[in-house]
Design an enzyme around this catalytic site. Structure first.
Site, PDB file in Angstrom:
ATOM      1  N   LEU A 372       0.830  -1.206   0.000  1.00  0.00           N
ATOM      2  CA  LEU A 372       0.000   0.000   0.000  1.00  0.00           C
ATOM      3  C   LEU A 372       0.864   1.256   0.000  1.00  0.00           C
ATOM      4  O   LEU A 372       1.946   1.279   0.603  1.00  0.00           O
ATOM      5  CB  LEU A 372      -0.888   0.040   1.244  1.00  0.00           C
ATOM      6  CG  LEU A 372      -2.115  -0.868   1.315  1.00  0.00           C
ATOM      7  CD1 LEU A 372      -2.473  -1.115   2.769  1.00  0.00           C
ATOM      8  CD2 LEU A 372      -3.279  -0.219   0.584  1.00  0.00           C
ATOM      9  N   CYS A 373       0.370   2.313  -0.653  1.00  0.00           N
ATOM     10  CA  CYS A 373       0.893   3.667  -0.447  1.00  0.00           C
ATOM     11  C   CYS A 373      -0.317   4.591  -0.439  1.00  0.00           C
ATOM     12  O   CYS A 373      -1.423   4.159  -0.094  1.00  0.00           O
ATOM     13  CB  CYS A 373       1.922   4.048  -1.509  1.00  0.00           C
ATOM     14  SG  CYS A 373       1.255   4.239  -3.164  1.00  0.00           S
ATOM     15  N   ARG A 374      -0.136   5.836  -0.814  1.00  0.00           N
ATOM     16  CA  ARG A 374      -1.262   6.766  -0.755  1.00  0.00           C
ATOM     17  C   ARG A 374      -2.264   6.508  -1.873  1.00  0.00           C
ATOM     18  O   ARG A 374      -3.468   6.436  -1.637  1.00  0.00           O
ATOM     19  CB  ARG A 374      -0.769   8.209  -0.813  1.00  0.00           C
ATOM     20  CG  ARG A 374      -1.870   9.262  -0.771  1.00  0.00           C
ATOM     21  CD  ARG A 374      -1.303  10.651  -0.488  1.00  0.00           C
ATOM     22  NE  ARG A 374      -0.356  11.048  -1.506  1.00  0.00           N
ATOM     23  CZ  ARG A 374      -0.658  11.731  -2.595  1.00  0.00           C
ATOM     24  NH1 ARG A 374      -1.901  12.086  -2.827  1.00  0.00           N
ATOM     25  NH2 ARG A 374       0.275  12.067  -3.470  1.00  0.00           N
ATOM     26  N   GLY A 376      -1.193   4.357  -4.896  1.00  0.00           N
ATOM     27  CA  GLY A 376      -0.827   3.211  -5.714  1.00  0.00           C
ATOM     28  C   GLY A 376       0.397   3.374  -6.561  1.00  0.00           C
ATOM     29  O   GLY A 376       0.811   2.421  -7.227  1.00  0.00           O
ATOM     30  N   MET A 400      -4.230   3.831  -0.127  1.00  0.00           N
ATOM     31  CA  MET A 400      -5.046   4.112   1.049  1.00  0.00           C
ATOM     32  C   MET A 400      -6.300   4.910   0.713  1.00  0.00           C
ATOM     33  O   MET A 400      -7.311   4.812   1.412  1.00  0.00           O
ATOM     34  CB  MET A 400      -4.212   4.849   2.093  1.00  0.00           C
ATOM     35  CG  MET A 400      -3.156   3.987   2.778  1.00  0.00           C
ATOM     36  SD  MET A 400      -3.876   2.558   3.638  1.00  0.00           S
ATOM     37  CE  MET A 400      -4.874   3.378   4.896  1.00  0.00           C
TER      38      MET A 400
END
Length: 421
Positions: A372-374, A376, A400
């Site tokens: 996961l990141c903010r 993708g 996220m």
């Protein structure tokens, strides 16, 4: 004063008797200055409208392309820095990323302008700021009393003149509210030199009025000329000057150039991410690099939905999964920075910022890993790297933001309500 051809003070039919020769040259100079100022004022107002319209269309058409190009520049710089590790490349990558992150929210800016537009498409002026409480000085009080005495609407019975006087006094009251003696003085000069205040053509004080009127017009001409130069030298003014007769074609050409540059950057980025590692990378392959943010050509996600991410086209071969489909007992890796993690994250996820992934590979579990990141972008690059290393990794599309949009649970490090930073 309305933008109409000025009345020639020397017209015998207007005044009913011949022009006195002594003031003939001064009369002509005033009439010429009047015409020059009104013509310039119309030109400047037209230019201002053209620039405003061009700027709005320029943003709507080219803004997403500029944003995409800036993001690709940052990603290329980060990929180079990850490969070489050289301080200069790291500095350039950090600077490129900072420029992307510090870009103003132009969409919000233009949306706020459009929200103030009337049904006719004209933009409503912003409400004036409330003046600070001041006590006008004696000079301001004197000028204010004199202006009110001379320009009061009740001094005339003509409706049009009453309206003109009311508008003028509104400006006077605003200047007085700020205690601005200089502005009041300028208004006093404007009123005393207005055509309505002109003495009769044979009046003894007419030459003096003509001189004051000429001085006022000369100042207005200089002021209008300066504004025209300022508008022409703005970025949008200079751009519009390249094709003033066909701005639409100019925008099309700019769009073609930006698309070509973006294609070049995209190819370069794919080469850096998919190509073999050079000697300076120690044979490790391509390290993950920064966040590509939201796709610049699509709107921001709303609750429950998430648009396609740039990672779908930039990383078409990596495994991916929708946020709603991630198993509740899945092993999660969050590669965002500390402040993003603190604001809101998935409970039980492993947190390793993207820049530390390679050094901390030993901390990753052997099982299937959902990254996961903010939004993708960073996670897609990490997944690509992990897959190259033989790891079983899946990118969570939309990051996220998509997780939150799917109603999946989050927690914060502060104990406050979790949110995606």
């Amino acid at each position: 004063m309305s933008a109409q051809s000025p009345a020639r003070w020397t017209d015998p039919e207007r005044w009913g008797y011949p022009r006195p020769e002594a003031g003939g040259e001064l009369e002509e100079r005033v009439a010429a200055a009047e015409l020059a100022w009104l013509s310039m004022d119309v030109d400047v107002q037209t230019l201002r409208v053209e620039i405003d319209n061009f700027a709005l269309i320029h943003h709507q058409l080219l803004g997403p392309l500029y944003a995409r190009l800036d993001e690709l520049d940052a990603l290329v710089a980060e990929a180079v820095a990850a490969r070489t590790g050289r301080p200069e490349d790291l500095r350039r990558a950090a600077e490129a990323r900072r420029q992307v992150e510090e870009l103003p929210d132009l969409d919000a800016l233009f949306d706020s302008v459009l929200e103030q537009s009337g049904q006719d498409g004209e933009t409503a002026p912003p409400p004036p700021a409330a003046p600070e409480r001041v006590r006008p000085g004696k000079e301001a009080q004197r000028i204010y009393r004199e202006l009110v005495r001379r320009a009061h609407p009740d001094l005339t019975t003509d409706p049009a003149e009453q309206q003109r006087r009311a508008g003028f006094l509104a400006r006077v009251n605003e200047a007085y509210a700020y205690g601005d003696a200089a502005a009041l003085g300028a208004l006093a000069t404007e009123w005393s030199t207005a055509p309505e205040a002109a003495p009769a053509v044979d009046a003894p004080d007419r030459p003096d009025w003509l001189r004051r009127r000429l001085d006022w017009l000369t100042a207005k001409i200089a002021e209008t000329a300066a504004e025209q130069v300022r508008l022409e030298q703005t970025p949008m003014g200079q751009l519009l000057a390249l094709a003033p007769q066909d701005p639409d074609r100019l925008l099309e050409q700019l769009a073609e150039e930006l698309l070509a540059k973006a294609a070049e950057r995209q190819a370069e980025l794919e080469r850096l991410l998919g190509g073999p590692a050079d000697a300076s990378s120690g044979g490790r392959g391509t390290a993950p690099v920064g966040d590509n943010g939201t796709h610049p050509t699509v709107p921001q996600p709303s609750a429950g939905t998430y648009p396609d991410q740039e990672s779908h086209t930039m990383f078409p071969q990596i495994p991916s999964a929708d946020a709603a489909a991630v198993p509740t007992d899945a092993a999660l890796l969050d590669v965002r920075e500390q402040d993003e993690w603190d604001a809101g994250h998935v409970a039980g996820a492993l947190h390793i910022p993207i820049g530390e992934v390679i050094a901390r590979l030993g901390e990753l579990p052997d099982e299937k890993l959902y990254v996961l990141c903010r939004v993708g972008g960073r996670s897609a690059q990490v997944v690509q790297y992990l897959v190259q290393q033989g790891r079983d990794a899946v990118n969570v599309d939309g990051g996220m933001h998509a997780w939150q949009g799917a109603g999946r649970p989050m927690v914060s490090s502060t104990g406050q309500e979790a949110f995606v930073l």
